[in-house]
Scaffold this motif. Structure first.
Motif, PDB file in Angstrom:
ATOM      1  N   ARG A   1      -1.730   4.132   4.675  1.00 43.99           N
ATOM      2  CA  ARG A   1      -2.174   2.833   4.155  1.00 43.99           C
ATOM      3  C   ARG A   1      -2.781   2.973   2.765  1.00 43.99           C
ATOM      4  NH1 ARG A   1      -5.075   0.100   9.511  1.00 43.99           N
ATOM      5  NH2 ARG A   1      -3.154  -0.738  10.439  1.00 43.99           N
TER       6      ARG A   1
ATOM      7  N   ALA B   1      -0.034   3.207   0.210  1.00 48.75           N
ATOM      8  CA  ALA B   1       0.609   1.909   0.025  1.00 48.75           C
ATOM      9  C   ALA B   1      -0.282   0.946  -0.741  1.00 48.75           C
ATOM     10  CB  ALA B   1       0.974   1.321   1.387  1.00 48.75           C
TER      11      ALA B   1
ATOM     12  N   THR C   1       1.866   3.017  -4.286  1.00 50.76           N
ATOM     13  CA  THR C   1       2.688   4.233  -4.227  1.00 50.76           C
ATOM     14  C   THR C   1       2.994   4.557  -2.769  1.00 50.76           C
ATOM     15  OG1 THR C   1       0.712   5.648  -4.211  1.00 50.76           O
ATOM     16  CG2 THR C   1       1.717   5.160  -6.362  1.00 50.76           C
ATOM     17  N   PRO C   2       3.761   3.723  -2.103  1.00 48.14           N
ATOM     18  CA  PRO C   2       4.012   3.942  -0.676  1.00 48.14           C
ATOM     19  C   PRO C   2       4.725   5.264  -0.423  1.00 48.14           C
ATOM     20  CG  PRO C   2       5.533   2.319  -1.555  1.00 48.14           C
ATOM     21  CD  PRO C   2       4.515   2.563  -2.619  1.00 48.14           C
TER      22      PRO C   2
ATOM     23  N   ASP D   1       7.429   7.596   1.157  1.00 48.66           N
ATOM     24  CA  ASP D   1       8.818   7.437   1.576  1.00 48.66           C
ATOM     25  C   ASP D   1       9.180   8.377   2.721  1.00 48.66           C
ATOM     26  OD1 ASP D   1      10.008   5.519  -0.568  1.00 48.66           O
ATOM     27  OD2 ASP D   1       8.817   6.960  -1.694  1.00 48.66           O
TER      28      ASP D   1
ATOM     29  N   CYS E   1       2.493   2.207   7.587  1.00 47.49           N
ATOM     30  CA  CYS E   1       3.439   1.990   6.491  1.00 47.49           C
ATOM     31  C   CYS E   1       3.715   0.530   6.201  1.00 47.49           C
ATOM     32  CB  CYS E   1       4.743   2.731   6.768  1.00 47.49           C
ATOM     33  SG  CYS E   1       5.698   2.079   8.161  1.00 47.49           S
TER      34      CYS E   1
ATOM     35  N   HIS F   1       7.039  -1.101   4.466  1.00 48.76           N
ATOM     36  CA  HIS F   1       7.801  -0.089   3.743  1.00 48.76           C
ATOM     37  C   HIS F   1       8.536   0.812   4.724  1.00 48.76           C
ATOM     38  CE1 HIS F   1       8.814   2.390   0.282  1.00 48.76           C
ATOM     39  NE2 HIS F   1       8.463   3.459   0.963  1.00 48.76           N
TER      40      HIS F   1
ATOM     41  N   LEU G   1       9.483   3.961   6.124  1.00 49.30           N
ATOM     42  CA  LEU G   1       8.959   5.323   6.101  1.00 49.30           C
ATOM     43  C   LEU G   1       9.770   6.204   7.038  1.00 49.30           C
ATOM     44  CD1 LEU G   1       6.637   7.407   5.436  1.00 49.30           C
ATOM     45  CD2 LEU G   1       5.485   6.506   7.467  1.00 49.30           C
TER      46      LEU G   1
END
Length: 381
Positions: free
Chosen positions: A153, A156, A160-161, A163, A209, A212, A214
């Motif tokens: 978290r 994110a 910059t979440p 991946d 996430c 996004h 992940l």
């Protein structure tokens, strides 16, 4: 692993699926090679410390630039970030990783997060529980879940979440010892405890996430060792651990020849129906010692393909080119790519405070910080 216990026997005793139920590699492997690699990156977690120590990096033309930008210019698209819970001052804690993630985004790179779930180094020989964490299994399952959720978290929240996240670092022998230690000194194997912790960490990552996408990875250190890889992931499958990517470390001095690596990767994608990623890779460009304080890989190291890849600048470049070839031959594009390990770790920062830079001949920059030809291996085509 204890040699007296067979893989088949353990799976049967655990009530898991039999080896014969796993899909044979030959039945699943197709003949379609990939034309590119979707992951081309590096773990450069020491970079901020090196810069603080006065190290400056130069590209192949000799221009001074931040190291992550040098690699990105050559085609690198991922940065791997190590995170320790409460390391010695200056080392890779969450705040440092978050700051480096912002730099990665500015360079156009995605994030692979590597939480060690430890205050300092965690690897197959040690996986110590952070000093501030509980030590009993029940509490650790809660802690690893909430910690991972919060970590994801936080990345994110700053734009910059993450991946890809690996649930622990080189977890071949377990995690969070002794509660999640896979092989105990008395011969006991704690698959239930170990896999419960992996499941909890994975659940936390997916909860953190948000929207996004992940992907989760299980990372071991058996690059060219097919039997050991099968033993680990057969059991992971038996115990129902969810994951998206098989991660491997591949250091040929410890993990076998390039041919053995290729055979293992092709076997894995067929056997487990998962893509593979080389999460850590390095190769010497010299046997000289940049800080004169000792290196872990010296002239007495066994390099199985040394005739093809001598410990020279060109030999290292050829090694990475051959590695690309191995990955593109993994069927159906499931050889995702590679992450060079600490290619910027030139002399200037020790593996612990006051210690040496023990990998300074495995870098992709020379002792002065100038890029070596092997960085061309990050190119897209």
């Amino acid at each position: 692993m204890p040699s007296s216990i067979s893989r088949r026997g353990l799976l049967a005793g655990a009530g898991g699926i039999a080896l014969s139920a796993l899909v044979p590699a030959q039945a699943r492997a197709a003949s379609r090679p990939s034309t590119t690699l979707s992951v081309r990156g590096a773990d450069m977690s020491f970079l901020p410390q090196l810069e603080e120590a006065g190290v400056r990096f130069r590209d192949l033309a000799g221009r001074v630039r931040p190291a992550e930008q040098i690699l990105a210019k050559e085609g690198a698209n991922y940065l791997r970030l190590r995170v320790w819970v409460d390391p010695p001052a200056g080392y890779s804690d969450k705040a440092r990783a978050l700051a480096l993630a912002k730099r990665a985004k500015r360079a156009g790179m995605k994030i692979l997060l590597d939480p060690h779930y430890s205050d300092f180094w965690a690897d197959p020989g040690k996986q110590p529980i952070p000093a501030s964490w509980p030590t009993d299994l029940a509490s650790l399952k809660v802690k690893i879940k909430t910690y991972t959720r919060s970590l994801v978290r936080d990345f994110a929240a700053q734009g910059t979440p993450v991946d890809i996240i690996q649930i622990g670092n080189e977890v071949t022998n377990g995690i969070l010892w002794p509660a999640g230690q896979l092989y105990l000194p008395d011969g006991t194997q704690q698959w239930q405890a170990f896999t419960d912790l992996l499941k909890a960490g994975t659940a936390g990552a997916l909860e953190g996430c948000g929207g996004h996408r992940l992907k989760t990875m299980l990372h071991i250190d058996k690059g060219g060792k097919m039997g050991d890889t099968q033993w680990f992931f057969d059991n992971i499958t038996s115990w129902g651990v969810p994951y998206d990517i098989i991660g491997q470390s591949y250091y040929p001095m410890w993990h076998g020849s390039m041919a053995e690596l290729e055979a293992n990767l092709i076997d894995s994608v067929g056997r487990y129906d998962k893509p593979v990623l080389l999460a850590e890779v390095a190769y010497p460009w010299t046997f000289e010692d940049g800080d004169g304080r000792g290196n872990i890989v010296g002239p007495d190291a066994f390099l199985p393909d040394v005739d093809r890849f001598p410990a020279t600048k060109q030999g290292q470049a050829d090694f990475y080119e051959a590695l690309r070839g191995v990955l593109t031959r993994v069927p159906d594009g499931r050889g995702l790519g590679f992450m060079a390990w600490e290619p910027e770790w030139v002399p200037g920062v020790g593996w612990q405070p006051g210690a040496e830079a023990s990998n300074d001949n495995l870098t992709q920059f020379d002792f002065t910080g100038r890029a070596l030809p092997s960085i061309r291996s990050y190119r897209r085509p």
